[in-house]
Design a protein around this motif. Structure first.
Motif, PDB file in Angstrom:
ATOM      1  N   ASP A  88      89.238   2.692 -49.973  1.00 55.15           N
ATOM      2  CA  ASP A  88      90.713   3.121 -49.908  1.00 55.15           C
ATOM      3  C   ASP A  88      91.442   2.649 -51.225  1.00 55.15           C
ATOM      4  OD1 ASP A  88      90.239   4.493 -47.673  1.00 55.15           O
ATOM      5  OD2 ASP A  88      91.539   2.930 -46.367  1.00 55.15           O
ATOM      6  N   LYS A  89      91.316   1.174 -51.420  1.00 59.88           N
ATOM      7  CA  LYS A  89      91.748   0.828 -52.526  1.00 59.88           C
ATOM      8  C   LYS A  89      91.566   1.131 -53.729  1.00 59.88           C
ATOM      9  CE  LYS A  89      92.811  -3.816 -49.823  1.00 59.88           C
ATOM     10  NZ  LYS A  89      92.832  -5.361 -50.120  1.00 59.88           N
ATOM     11  N   PHE A  90      90.244   1.135 -53.966  1.00 56.61           N
ATOM     12  CA  PHE A  90      89.746   1.773 -55.466  1.00 56.61           C
ATOM     13  C   PHE A  90      90.133   2.929 -55.649  1.00 56.61           C
ATOM     14  CE2 PHE A  90      86.129  -1.604 -55.156  1.00 56.61           C
ATOM     15  CZ  PHE A  90      86.281  -2.076 -56.519  1.00 56.61           C
ATOM     16  N   ILE A  91      90.148   4.086 -54.791  1.00 54.46           N
ATOM     17  CA  ILE A  91      90.578   5.399 -54.853  1.00 54.46           C
ATOM     18  C   ILE A  91      92.050   5.396 -55.311  1.00 54.46           C
ATOM     19  CG2 ILE A  91      91.287   7.594 -53.803  1.00 54.46           C
ATOM     20  CD1 ILE A  91      88.760   7.366 -52.246  1.00 54.46           C
ATOM     21  N   HIS A  92      93.151   4.551 -54.580  1.00 54.97           N
ATOM     22  CA  HIS A  92      94.581   4.442 -54.820  1.00 54.97           C
ATOM     23  C   HIS A  92      94.523   3.892 -56.341  1.00 54.97           C
ATOM     24  CE1 HIS A  92      98.760   3.702 -53.902  1.00 54.97           C
ATOM     25  NE2 HIS A  92      98.458   2.543 -54.459  1.00 54.97           N
ATOM     26  N   TYR A  93      93.914   2.685 -56.605  1.00 55.99           N
ATOM     27  CA  TYR A  93      94.316   1.864 -57.664  1.00 55.99           C
ATOM     28  C   TYR A  93      93.554   2.684 -59.097  1.00 55.99           C
ATOM     29  CZ  TYR A  93      96.604  -1.563 -55.259  1.00 55.99           C
ATOM     30  OH  TYR A  93      97.561  -2.476 -54.201  1.00 55.99           O
ATOM     31  N   VAL A  94      92.457   3.030 -58.939  1.00 58.15           N
ATOM     32  CA  VAL A  94      91.723   3.830 -59.937  1.00 58.15           C
ATOM     33  C   VAL A  94      92.297   5.213 -60.265  1.00 58.15           C
ATOM     34  CG1 VAL A  94      89.884   5.294 -60.499  1.00 58.15           C
ATOM     35  CG2 VAL A  94      89.538   2.942 -59.441  1.00 58.15           C
ATOM     36  N   ASN A  95      93.006   5.903 -59.313  1.00 59.11           N
ATOM     37  CA  ASN A  95      93.566   7.119 -59.716  1.00 59.11           C
ATOM     38  C   ASN A  95      95.119   6.895 -60.274  1.00 59.11           C
ATOM     39  OD1 ASN A  95      91.415   8.438 -58.907  1.00 59.11           O
ATOM     40  ND2 ASN A  95      92.296   8.942 -56.783  1.00 59.11           N
ATOM     41  N   GLN A  96      95.603   5.810 -59.844  1.00 57.19           N
ATOM     42  CA  GLN A  96      97.061   5.299 -60.389  1.00 57.19           C
ATOM     43  C   GLN A  96      96.521   5.070 -61.776  1.00 57.19           C
ATOM     44  OE1 GLN A  96      98.911   2.030 -58.311  1.00 57.19           O
ATOM     45  NE2 GLN A  96      99.910   3.427 -57.003  1.00 57.19           N
ATOM     46  N   ASP A  97      95.624   4.430 -62.237  1.00 51.91           N
ATOM     47  CA  ASP A  97      95.328   3.910 -63.573  1.00 51.91           C
ATOM     48  C   ASP A  97      94.829   5.277 -64.415  1.00 51.91           C
ATOM     49  OD1 ASP A  97      93.584   1.804 -65.434  1.00 51.91           O
ATOM     50  OD2 ASP A  97      92.300   3.547 -65.499  1.00 51.91           O
ATOM     51  N   GLY A  98      94.318   6.121 -63.794  1.00 49.48           N
ATOM     52  CA  GLY A  98      94.254   7.439 -64.587  1.00 49.48           C
ATOM     53  C   GLY A  98      92.907   7.871 -65.411  1.00 49.48           C
ATOM     54  N   ARG A  99      92.194   6.757 -65.652  1.00 47.96           N
ATOM     55  CA  ARG A  99      91.030   7.105 -66.590  1.00 47.96           C
ATOM     56  C   ARG A  99      89.880   8.042 -66.089  1.00 47.96           C
ATOM     57  NH1 ARG A  99      89.895   0.925 -68.615  1.00 47.96           N
ATOM     58  NH2 ARG A  99      90.869   0.763 -66.766  1.00 47.96           N
ATOM     59  N   VAL A 100      89.862   7.701 -64.866  1.00 44.36           N
ATOM     60  CA  VAL A 100      88.765   8.732 -64.022  1.00 44.36           C
ATOM     61  C   VAL A 100      89.354   8.796 -62.928  1.00 44.36           C
ATOM     62  CG1 VAL A 100      86.978   7.690 -65.097  1.00 44.36           C
ATOM     63  CG2 VAL A 100      87.658   6.646 -63.142  1.00 44.36           C
ATOM     64  N   ASN A 101      88.948  10.004 -62.178  1.00 45.80           N
ATOM     65  CA  ASN A 101      89.423  10.233 -60.767  1.00 45.80           C
ATOM     66  C   ASN A 101      88.157   9.932 -59.667  1.00 45.80           C
ATOM     67  OD1 ASN A 101      90.896  11.920 -58.945  1.00 45.80           O
ATOM     68  ND2 ASN A 101      89.437  13.245 -58.891  1.00 45.80           N
ATOM     69  N   ALA A 102      88.744   8.955 -58.756  1.00 43.18           N
ATOM     70  CA  ALA A 102      87.922   8.952 -57.665  1.00 43.18           C
ATOM     71  C   ALA A 102      88.125   9.549 -56.290  1.00 43.18           C
ATOM     72  CB  ALA A 102      87.994   7.140 -57.330  1.00 43.18           C
ATOM     73  N   LEU A 103      87.188   9.795 -55.474  1.00 42.52           N
ATOM     74  CA  LEU A 103      87.459  10.536 -54.234  1.00 42.52           C
ATOM     75  C   LEU A 103      86.328  10.353 -53.201  1.00 42.52           C
ATOM     76  CD1 LEU A 103      86.482  14.244 -54.463  1.00 42.52           C
ATOM     77  CD2 LEU A 103      86.090  12.658 -56.547  1.00 42.52           C
ATOM     78  N   TYR A 104      87.014  10.270 -52.000  1.00 36.82           N
ATOM     79  CA  TYR A 104      86.047  10.309 -51.003  1.00 36.82           C
ATOM     80  C   TYR A 104      85.183  11.768 -50.991  1.00 36.82           C
ATOM     81  CZ  TYR A 104      87.337   6.269 -48.545  1.00 36.82           C
ATOM     82  OH  TYR A 104      87.688   5.121 -48.187  1.00 36.82           O
ATOM     83  N   SER A 105      83.997  11.427 -50.809  1.00 35.48           N
ATOM     84  CA  SER A 105      83.124  12.821 -51.212  1.00 35.48           C
ATOM     85  C   SER A 105      81.648  12.723 -50.438  1.00 35.48           C
ATOM     86  CB  SER A 105      82.697  13.328 -52.553  1.00 35.48           C
ATOM     87  OG  SER A 105      82.060  14.208 -52.851  1.00 35.48           O
TER      88      SER A 105
END
Length: 1014
Positions: A311-328
């Motif tokens: 949850d935290k990785f998806i939230h903060y990585v997507n805020q960072d914006g360089r890559v897109n993380a998602l549950y899949s």
């Protein structure tokens, strides 16, 4: 204190409490885990998963309940228990689950409310059941029929309970990957993709460099693009991308610490770790989608610990914006890959052998635990026949069924079961389950035959007085019903069942105590028989193992094997009656004992039919093979040797249950008083008995009406008093010029060309010239030159190769003193014990040898290969008087008596389902261009196969029978392959089954699965 003061203090406390509450509320973090794909950005698909071995260090029950944690801390029930609330906590979270044997146990223990919740999770896509078999089966030592059966069990349960069909193959842990897995257990079950982890380290390096870890895999040269599948090998293993992303409670990876009021705040650092790992993987992967397998062995026992960090990785990585993380899930990932319309490299053949590093070839397990491998294969053929008989009698609603054996066989296909890579107590558990399943199926067989042989069976065939016995220990000369004393006037009745779809003639052998016996066929006519002395080697093994396994001390040992030729109709039985006679049955001539003597120039000829074997009087060796019909004459030699197992002293990598690492090859020669052989001759067969040394005994049989040699070996206990572990091999040597080429089967199906010291997909650096050229064999191995084919067929999974031109070798037995450090921490040193007295394991097995003119060997390999898999099933009962033929049904065929299946088609499933319908599978046995006569379209007439039934409806299904074939084809994703022309020729396939004619057409290597409503 005044009232005012008290009130003021109370007010102050309330204010502080409100502040604390508001402060806590304001720090509560809602993580944004909304799952979506972002075009033009690198999408990191986080796939939460657990890999739950169906037995390995612990038994399947111990893994489920969490017991015996001294060996491994693992509890599958906890994984599934904690998974449901974790998924319910956030609708964006996803999870995949594989092993149905665990899931179905857990499912049966749940309340209706929990089951409904899980159904909603499956329906919404949060929980995806992938692969879907009862286990993640092995791909080297498993037979294709067993792979189909265990997958079908899981798939039909998923369809019944959840109305879904698994889309993805997930074979992440097997130690190498087969062509049959790709096209048959992949494309033909309706999978859109297949993912795995273990490929050769040299292959992986090249694929990383070329961005070709993901391919379009065409595993069948016969079915080509019609059975291709998108396949992906993971960059490393099946865990997270680096060791920094494991989040079980006791894992060492740094968590995302995002509370600024606490120490070790590291959000930026962890986001950078994530992005760095993602970009690293993207550099070896095509398109802007990569998959991270977030899990590993028995992870998610506390699921929240994983999901919170993701949850935290998806939230903060997507805020960072360089890559897109998602549950899949792999399905979402596959659809994303497909949507890119990218052309993919084509892969053909398979991914064997698997080398982890330069001296770590996982090719020893092809033979490890040969007794278990033999037991699995024996039970597999028995299960096929038992289901047929269950259908002919009619499935019992409350009595004995074959289900227990089905479950035991399904579990035994696991990649740490039939592979032989489990701890000893786990191997014992697999064998115990098979034994329990056999005992139940044995009752089904006995009851079915009792019913079918009755002239006027009672309604439903209930409470029949006739009891049939069977002899599962016939391989060690132990068969109580055939050892009855017939001199009192009783007769022994043998019902011989043939589970093949064509008429069959073969020699039956049973131990008897009386020499004065006669054999009569179904018409009451006396037929030719042969008595073969039961020699000391067989008697010793019989007495020891009956004591070890049954706890019985035997008295009299049978003096003879009684052999006679049985002819049995397709899907049917014939009856033979053994009774006392006033004269002896024909006794084998001899025995003639030959002692090898230096300087002797005479030869010994064996065989009375077309095939003759010539032995040297000088050293007792086989020297020549001659077939008077085919005119094949070849000098040939058979010998034993052993590879010394490397103990790992030099570089800490020893040989073990997984790894084959020979440290020298040594011939095994006869010596001293055992240097002799015995020849037994008779009207049906000749036998050559050779005492190779004190722990190897061999019997070679040549049947009058067969054109192959049957070699039975008795090996063990392998001596280890010299401190050296050993791999025992049998070598067949000829002068053929085979140019490094030989052929091995894929799970008993397609044959694949192998070239010594060569790989088609990369330039092989040879560092293990023996282990690196070993391949799994389930059906057989052959080689050829410009004139001749040399073929060897086997009775169980083994490893084999052609290390020298003109030579084939099989590894038959292993006994090792070191562990190869692959997880079980136990040497492969199998023993058999009587109380506290233990000896090394003795293996009894067979392989079969034949030479043919070039282009003519396939007929024998395919037809006789079916006979090895499906031997005659023998059932015994007694008759007080010789009146069986006049009072019982003595012969039966489930098919029209005038009909037989084509020579190139086999029935591989005939099973009554719980709803009364019939599951029926037909398999074409030949590949394209394999045989000039039989590699053609074949037709089967269902009306004649089921002559006494009225067929109401036939529905063609996917291979695992969980969806209609037409529906599966509509949903199938079509992948672009590099180098494939747009107008690629259409692959030949059988057409739809006409509902009136009811004729099924099969193209080479095609398997068709039908549900028939009778």
């Amino acid at each position: 204190m005044t009232v005012e003061a008290n009130c003021l203090r109370l007010l102050l406390v309330m204010v502080l409490l409100v502040q604390v509450f508001l402060r806590g509320e304001s720090k509560y973090m809602v993580y944004n885990t909304t799952s979506r794909l972002v075009p033009g950005k690198l999408n990191v698909h986080l796939v939460p998963h657990t890999h739950d071995d169906v037995g390995w260090k612990k038994t399947v029950d111990q893994y489920y309940t969490g017991s015996n944690n001294s060996l491994q801390v693992a509890c599958v029930r906890m994984v599934l228990d904690s998974l449901v609330p974790a998924l319910l906590a956030d609708e964006n979270r996803k999870f995949i689950y594989v092993e149905q044997i665990f899931f179905q146990r857990w499912w049966r223990d749940q309340t209706e409310a929990t089951q409904n919740t899980v159904k909603q999770l499956v329906s919404s896509g949060q929980l995806e059941l992938i692969n879907g078999g009862m286990c993640m089966h092995d791909e080297a030592a498993a037979h294709y029929i067993d792979m189909i059966d265990q997958t079908t069990l899981g798939h039909r349960f998923i369809k019944q309970e959840f109305n879904v069909t698994p889309r993805i193959g997930w074979q992440i842990d097997p130690f190498g990957h087969s062509a049959v897995q790709a096209y048959l257990l992949g494309a033909e079950v309706g999978f859109d993709s297949l993912f795995f982890a273990r490929i050769d380290y040299q292959d992986r390096a090249k694929r990383k460099n070329e961005k070709s870890l993901e391919v379009v895999w065409r595993g069948s040269k016969s079915l080509g693009s019609s059975a291709q599948i998108f396949a992906g090998a993971f960059p490393e293993n099946y865990g997270p991308p680096t060791n920094d992303f494991y989040f079980e409670v006791d894992d060492l990876s740094p968590i995302v610490q995002d509370d600024t009021d606490l120490s070790d705040y590291n959000v930026l650092e962890r986001v950078n770790d994530f992005v760095s790992a993602a970009i690293s993987q993207a550099n070896i992967t095509r398109t802007n989608h990569i998959m991270w397998t977030m899990g590993s062995d028995f992870k998610y026992q506390y699921a929240h610990s994983w999901f919170l960090q993701m949850d935290k990785f998806i939230h903060y990585v997507n805020q960072d914006g360089r890559v897109n993380a998602l549950y899949s899930t792999p399905s979402i990932y596959t659809d994303a890959k497909h949507a890119t319309i990218e052309p993919w490299p084509i892969k053909t053949g398979d991914f064997f052998p698997y080398a982890e590093k330069e001296n770590i070839y996982w090719t020893g397990y092809f033979t490890s635990r040969p007794a278990l491998k033999g037991y699995v294969r024996m039970m597999s053929g028995y299960y096929l026949a038992a289901r047929q008989l269950e259908f002919f009698k009619g499935m019992s609603k409350s009595g004995s069924k074959t289900d227990s054996l089905a479950d035991a066989l399904a579990i035994a296909q696991h990649h740490d079961a039939v592979s032989g890579t489990e701890r000893q107590h786990v191997a014992d558990d697999y064998a115990k389950r098979l034994s329990i399943g056999y005992n139940e199926a044995e009752k089904v067989v006995a009851e079915s035959l009792a019913c079918m042989t009755e002239s006027k069976p009672r309604a439903g065939c209930e409470n029949l007085s006739r009891k049939f016995q069977q002899c599962p220990l016939l391989n060690i000369s132990y068969c109580p019903p055939s050892e009855a004393d017939l001199s009192t006037g009783k007769s022994l009745v043998i019902v011989v069942y043939n589970s093949l779809g064509w008429k069959r003639k073969d020699v039956v052998k049973i131990p008897v105590i009386n020499a004065n016996v006669a054999v009569r066929d179904s018409t009451g006519k006396e037929i030719e028989s042969q008595l073969i002395p039961l020699l000391n080697a067989s008697a010793t093994i019989r007495n020891y193992h009956v004591k070890a396994y049954l706890g019985k001390s035997l008295g009299d040992t049978p003096s003879y094997w009684l052999a006679f030729s049985a002819t049995v109709p397709p899907l049917g039985f014939s009856t033979y009656v053994i009774s006392s006679a006033t004269r002896k049955a024909t006794t084998s001539e001899g025995p003639t004992v030959y002692r090898s003597e230096a300087g002797r120039n005479d030869t010994i000829e064996v065989g009375r039919g077309n095939l003759r074997l010539i032995y040297s009087g000088n050293d007792g060796q086989l020297t020549k093979y001659m077939n008077s019909r085919s005119l094949v004459k070849k000098r040939i030699k058979q010998s034993f040797s052993y590879y010394a197992g490397d103990n790992g002293y030099v570089d800490l990598q020893a040989e073990g249950a997984y790894v084959f690492r020979p440290n020298g090859s040594y011939p095994i020669k006869s010596g001293g008083k055992v240097d002799h052989f015995t020849v037994l001759r008779g009207p049906l067969l000749d036998e050559v008995h050779q005492r190779i040394n004190s722990w190897i005994y061999q019997v070679t049989r040549v049947y009058k009406e067969k054109e192959h040699a049957e070699i039975e070996f008795i090996i063990g206990p392998i001596p280890i008093d010299d401190g050296v572990g050993k791999d025992i091999v049998s070598k067949i040597t000829t002068g053929m010029k085979t140019n490094k080429r030989f052929y091995t089967d894929s799970n008993g199906r397609d044959f694949i060309e192998r070239i010594r010291d060569y790989r088609k997909d990369w330039d092989l650096e040879v560092n293990q010239p023996v282990a690196g050229n070993y391949y799994p064999i389930n059906l057989g191995i052959y080689t050829k030159d410009n004139n001749t084919e040399l073929s060897v067929l086997v009775d169980r999974s083994v490893g084999g190769s052609s290390i020298l031109d003109g030579q084939l070798e099989l590894m038959l037995h292993r006994r090792l003193l070191s562990d190869d450090d692959k997880g079980i921490f136990e040497a492969l040193n199998e023993t058999v014990c009587i109380q506290d007295d233990c000896e090394g394991l003795i293996i009894i097995g067979k392989y079969y040898l034949r030479l043919d003119p070039l282009g003519e060997g396939a007929k024998w390999r395919r037809s006789f290969g079916q006979e090895i898999y499906s031997p005659f099933l023998l059932a015994f009962t007694e008759q007080d008087e010789d009146s069986w033929t006049s009072s019982h049904v003595t012969t039966f065929s489930g098919m029209d008596p005038s009909y037989t299946l084509p020579d190139n088609v086999a029935i591989i499933t005939l099973q009554e389902l719980e709803d009364g319908k019939l599951l029926f599978r037909l398999a074409h046995l030949y590949e394209i261009d394999e045989d000039k006569d039989l590699s053609v379209m074949a037709s089967v007439e269902l009306k004649k196969v089921f002559a006494d039934k009225k067929i109401r409806k036939v529905t063609e299904m996917s291979l695992s029978a969980n969806q209609e074939r037409a529906e599966m084809e509509k949903k199938r994703l079509v992948w672009k392959a590099e180098g494939s022309p747009e107008g690629e020729a259409k692959v030949l396939r059988g057409g739809p089954v006409d509902p009136t004619k009811l004729v099924v057409d099969l193209a080479p290597m095609e398997i068709r699965t039908l549900i028939i409503d009778m």
